[in-house]
Design an enzyme around this catalytic site. Structure first.
Site, mmCIF file in Angstrom:
data_model
loop_
_atom_site.group_PDB
_atom_site.id
_atom_site.type_symbol
_atom_site.label_atom_id
_atom_site.label_comp_id
_atom_site.label_asym_id
_atom_site.label_seq_id
_atom_site.Cartn_x
_atom_site.Cartn_y
_atom_site.Cartn_z
ATOM 1 N N LEU A 27 12.793 26.298 43.775
ATOM 2 C CA LEU A 27 13.500 25.442 44.746
ATOM 3 C C LEU A 27 13.964 26.302 45.908
ATOM 4 C CD1 LEU A 27 15.930 23.492 42.398
ATOM 5 C CD2 LEU A 27 13.962 22.522 43.575
ATOM 6 N N HIS A 28 13.691 25.884 47.122
ATOM 7 C CA HIS A 28 14.224 26.636 48.253
ATOM 8 C C HIS A 28 14.358 25.790 49.514
ATOM 9 C CE1 HIS A 28 9.972 26.708 49.224
ATOM 10 N NE2 HIS A 28 10.310 26.991 50.455
#
Ligand code: UD1
Length: 369
Positions: A206-207
């Site tokens: 996740l980013h």
């Protein structure tokens, strides 16, 4: 005389797209290659490990721009790259993907009248809140040659009025990178090394700002991951942006101490793909991973409202879900009730060769008297 071709990379997802093309163009006698690294990503685990894994040499031009706001970063790349273009004018500039480096370098070249080729053109999420969507749209409209991965991408470009003679469907370059390194990926026993059983765990990445930059959203996601880890262990190589947000919100400790959750530093290409290859499912907001999981036939749960890669949903294993939908989706995976994938056309490991031939034809056409 050989045509000078700049091949531009800047951030982590660029390197696996540039490497197969670098190898294909390196063999061409008509072409003198210059590898440009903007320095958008600079840490060992965000940049150098990818150059090493993918067999890329040190860049010929390193702009060293570093992090900053979108405006600062884009402007610094634009200024630094323009200086290089003025010092030695290439015949073509090739940019890939949709990061700030892609747009900034395409703009610098276009302003100087240097032709630009864009690899991975035509993808649209139709969500202008995503910085990558702005980068994609603008880069495509600056480019003279648009290499698309899939039919829908070409249709998007035509709808936007881009002349069809500029558009060539070459397929998906991500598969070239995977095939190039398949033996090394397959010989690595990633699950073993972590004490996990193959097909017995999920991988998380996740980013995206939309997921990690808003404390409320990130708190919901952390809660959903902790819940999901009760069903199957989760391995989460954490991006620096996400690490910073988790730490500043005090959520890192909550996630780290959740049973079944294992946080890791960001991984290089070979280690990461080895981990994904043996996973039971992937939870992500990355673009490339939606494609890689479709290629490998691994269920992909994408924590986003839209995707610029719709074939991964219509033909692949990808499903868009909300944090609330995470646990039920993993239950479905555990029951074996997840759709199988059909590999989209031209996702065959031969994209770099097609792009190289396409560029050769354009160079030849422009040198004809
Ligand atoms: C960028 C891309 C995104 C891509 C992602 C993959 C844009 C607009 N976004 O987002 O499309 O999916 O890369 O990683 O181009 N940082 C480090 N070390 C590094 C690089 C960054 O610690 O080597 C930290 C910095 O604090 C920086 C932050 O990460 O401010 C974000 O980096 P940035 O390049 O601005 O955006 P990404 O979130 O990485």
């Amino acid at each position: 005389m050989a045509a000078v071709v700049h091949l531009v990379a800047g951030a982590r997802p660029n390197f696996m797209k540039v490497a197969p093309l670098y190898k294909a163009l390196q063999r061409e006698r008509w072409c003198r290659l210059v590898l440009v690294h903007t320095g958008q990503h600079y840490d060992w685990e965000m940049s150098d490990v990818f150059l090493r894994d993918l067999g890329l040499p040190p860049p010929d031009l390193a702009l060293g721009v570093g992090s900053g706001t979108h405006g600062e970063q884009t402007a610094r790349i634009l200024m630094a790259y323009e200086k290089e273009l003025l010092a030695e004018r290439p015949d073509w500039v090739v940019v890939v993907g949709d990061v700030n480096s892609t747009l900034a370098c395409a703009l610098a070249a276009a302003k100087l009248g240097i032709p630009v080729a864009h690899l991975e053109a035509g993808l649209r999420s139709w969500d202008r809140a995503m910085p990558e969507e702005t980068n994609r749209v603008l880069t495509d409209h600056l480019a003279n040659l648009l290499w698309t991965p899939s039919l829908d991408a070409g249709e998007n470009l035509q709808r936007e009025g881009i002349p069809s003679q500029r558009i060539e469907r070459v397929g998906n370059i991500m598969m070239d990178a995977y095939e190039m390194l398949r033996p090394r990926i397959e010989e690595k026993r990633a699950a073993d090394a972590l004490g996990l059983s193959p097909r017995g765990y999920g991988v998380v990445t996740l980013h995206r700002p939309e997921n990690v930059d808003h404390p409320e959203r990130l708190t919901t996601i952390v809660g959903a991951l902790a819940e999901t880890a009760r069903l199957a262990p989760l391995v989460f190589p954490v991006h620096p942006r996400t690490r910073a947000r988790l730490e500043s919100g005090g959520l890192g400790i909550r996630l780290e101490s959740a049973p079944g959750v294992r946080l890791l530093p960001p991984l290089g290409y070979v280690s990461f793909m080895a981990l994904v290859r043996e996973a039971m499912f992937v939870i992500t907001d990355s673009g490339g991973l939606q494609e890689e999981t479709t290629y490998l036939g691994i269920p992909c749960l994408t924590l986003r409202a839209a995707t610029e890669r719709p074939v991964t949903v219509t033909q692949g294993t990808n499903r868009l879900i909300s944090p609330e939908g995470l646990r039920p989706a993993v239950e479905q995976v555990l029951k074996g009730a997840w759709p199988r994938s059909r590999c989209p056309e031209l996702w065959d490991g031969c994209t770099a060769g097609r792009a190289a031939r396409s560029l050769a034809a354009r160079v030849e056409a422009s040198s004809d008297p």
